[in-house]
Design an enzyme around this catalytic site. Structure first.
Site, PDB file in Angstrom:
ATOM      1  CD  GLU A  23      11.139  75.603 -29.249  1.00 27.66           C
ATOM      2  OE1 GLU A  23      11.691  76.732 -29.531  1.00 27.66           O
ATOM      3  OE2 GLU A  23      11.433  75.103 -27.998  1.00 27.66           O
ATOM      4  CE  LYS A  67      21.177  73.940 -26.643  1.00 20.58           C
ATOM      5  NZ  LYS A  67      21.960  75.397 -27.030  1.00 20.58           N
ATOM      6  CG  HIS A 124      16.231  74.841 -26.797  1.00 19.03           C
ATOM      7  ND1 HIS A 124      16.123  75.916 -27.051  1.00 19.03           N
ATOM      8  CD2 HIS A 124      14.931  74.266 -26.838  1.00 19.03           C
ATOM      9  CE1 HIS A 124      14.788  76.404 -27.494  1.00 19.03           C
ATOM     10  NE2 HIS A 124      14.161  75.406 -27.352  1.00 19.03           N
ATOM     11  NE  ARG A 133      14.577  80.773 -21.183  1.00 17.92           N
ATOM     12  CZ  ARG A 133      15.540  80.931 -22.396  1.00 17.92           C
ATOM     13  NH1 ARG A 133      15.428  79.926 -23.361  1.00 17.92           N
ATOM     14  NH2 ARG A 133      16.155  81.941 -22.697  1.00 17.92           N
ATOM     15  CG  ASN A 141      24.035  76.847 -24.402  1.00 18.54           C
ATOM     16  OD1 ASN A 141      23.595  75.917 -24.811  1.00 18.54           O
ATOM     17  ND2 ASN A 141      23.449  78.068 -24.423  1.00 18.54           N
ATOM     18  CG  PHE A 160      26.049  82.416 -32.798  1.00 18.30           C
ATOM     19  CD1 PHE A 160      25.077  81.761 -32.551  1.00 18.30           C
ATOM     20  CD2 PHE A 160      25.940  83.956 -32.227  1.00 18.30           C
ATOM     21  CE1 PHE A 160      23.664  82.191 -32.143  1.00 18.30           C
ATOM     22  CE2 PHE A 160      24.708  84.164 -31.632  1.00 18.30           C
ATOM     23  CZ  PHE A 160      23.760  83.387 -31.589  1.00 18.30           C
TER      24      PHE A 160
HETATM   25  P1  GDP Z   1      19.065  80.507 -25.030  1.00 21.84           P
HETATM   26  O1  GDP Z   1      17.624  80.820 -25.470  1.00 21.84           O
HETATM   27  O2  GDP Z   1      19.755  80.747 -23.584  1.00 21.84           O
HETATM   28  O3  GDP Z   1      19.429  79.086 -25.519  1.00 21.84           O
HETATM   29  O4  GDP Z   1      19.695  81.464 -26.065  1.00 21.84           O
HETATM   30  P2  GDP Z   1      19.480  82.242 -27.252  1.00 21.84           P
HETATM   31  O5  GDP Z   1      18.391  81.932 -28.052  1.00 21.84           O
HETATM   32  O6  GDP Z   1      20.214  83.556 -27.355  1.00 21.84           O
HETATM   33  O7  GDP Z   1      20.729  81.425 -28.394  1.00 21.84           O
HETATM   34  C1  GDP Z   1      20.418  80.224 -28.887  1.00 21.84           C
HETATM   35  C2  GDP Z   1      21.698  79.422 -28.783  1.00 21.84           C
HETATM   36  O8  GDP Z   1      22.602  79.825 -29.732  1.00 21.84           O
HETATM   37  C3  GDP Z   1      22.459  79.304 -27.413  1.00 21.84           C
HETATM   38  O9  GDP Z   1      21.727  78.357 -26.464  1.00 21.84           O
HETATM   39  C4  GDP Z   1      23.840  78.877 -27.975  1.00 21.84           C
HETATM   40  O10 GDP Z   1      23.731  77.558 -27.972  1.00 21.84           O
HETATM   41  C5  GDP Z   1      23.781  79.700 -28.927  1.00 21.84           C
HETATM   42  N1  GDP Z   1      24.642  80.994 -29.113  1.00 21.84           N
HETATM   43  C6  GDP Z   1      24.167  82.004 -28.242  1.00 21.84           C
HETATM   44  N2  GDP Z   1      25.118  82.930 -28.501  1.00 21.84           N
HETATM   45  C7  GDP Z   1      26.140  82.444 -28.958  1.00 21.84           C
HETATM   46  C8  GDP Z   1      27.470  82.928 -29.137  1.00 21.84           C
HETATM   47  O11 GDP Z   1      27.963  84.227 -28.943  1.00 21.84           O
HETATM   48  N3  GDP Z   1      28.296  82.113 -29.745  1.00 21.84           N
HETATM   49  C9  GDP Z   1      28.001  80.761 -30.046  1.00 21.84           C
HETATM   50  N4  GDP Z   1      29.015  79.957 -30.464  1.00 21.84           N
HETATM   51  N5  GDP Z   1      26.866  80.341 -29.886  1.00 21.84           N
HETATM   52  C10 GDP Z   1      25.842  80.980 -29.380  1.00 21.84           C
END
Ligand code: GDP
Length: 165
Positions: free
Chosen positions: A128, A11, A117, A87, A114, A59
């Site tokens: 994807e 990212k 992805h 993962r 973070n 968000f």
């Molecule tokens: P992942 O599968 O671990 O990437 O997590 P998710 O699918 O739940 O969320 C997708 C992405 O959304 C995450 O990797 C973060 O970049 C973003 N994200 C998730 N939760 C939050 C949050 O509470 N705040 C913000 N700003 N971004 C978030």
């Protein structure tokens, strides 16, 4: 166990801090193979589609703005159990909760920024990969097999050679 492919994005927070190589080292040390990668800027429409499942979350706007704020590196990773394995080495979404030694624990700035992805299931991985690195799919390979025949155009042959088929 099956050889799988998964889709990864390094990212913008990580490309901004010159962490592509450091993250790739952690991926390769895990035994996963980086079989394709490209550094690109994704569009707002691509980011909105990619994260459509989160459209209703508070968000979402921040997430889309972040994903288009700088270059990303889109990748196809291959190996045994690649989807679950990536993962695992990525770590939890929130770096504060991620296990020691994971990519997010070591490199991520925050739950939003973070660093990486990784696809969460076989169907999302296939979709994807087809969206961002379509030249790695079996249908691209099949069509390159097809153009090798007598009479194929030079540009088509060149394109297939460039992507290794
Ligand atoms: P992942 O599968 O671990 O990437 O997590 P998710 O699918 O739940 O969320 C997708 C992405 O959304 C995450 O990797 C973060 O970049 C973003 N994200 C998730 N939760 C939050 C949050 O509470 N705040 C913000 N700003 N971004 C978030």
């Amino acid at each position: 166990m099956a050889i799988e492919r998964t889709f990864s994005i390094i990212k913008p927070d990580a490309t901004a801090r010159n962490l592509t190589g450091a993250i790739n080292a952690l991926i390769e040390q895990s035994g996963l193979r980086i079989i394709a990668q490209r550094r690109v800027r994704i569009t707002r429409a691509q980011a909105e589609t990619f994260y459509a499942v989160h459209r209703a979350r508070p968000f979402f706007g921040e997430l889309v703005d972040f994903m288009i704020s700088g270059p990303v590196v889109v990748q196809v990773l291959e190996g045994e159990n690649a989807i679950a394995k990536y993962r695992d080495i990525m770590g939890a979404t929130d770096p504060a909760k991620a296990a020691a030694g994971t990519i997010r624990k070591v490199h991520a700035n925050s739950i939003g920024e973070n660093s990486v992805h990784g696809s969460d299931a076989a169907d999302t991985a296939a979709n994807e990969i087809a969206s961002f690195l379509p030249e790695t799919t079996s249908s691209a390979k099949a069509s390159c097999g097809g153009v090798r025949g007598f009479g194929a155009s030079q540009p088509a042959l060149r394109a297939c050679r460039l992507i290794g088929y």
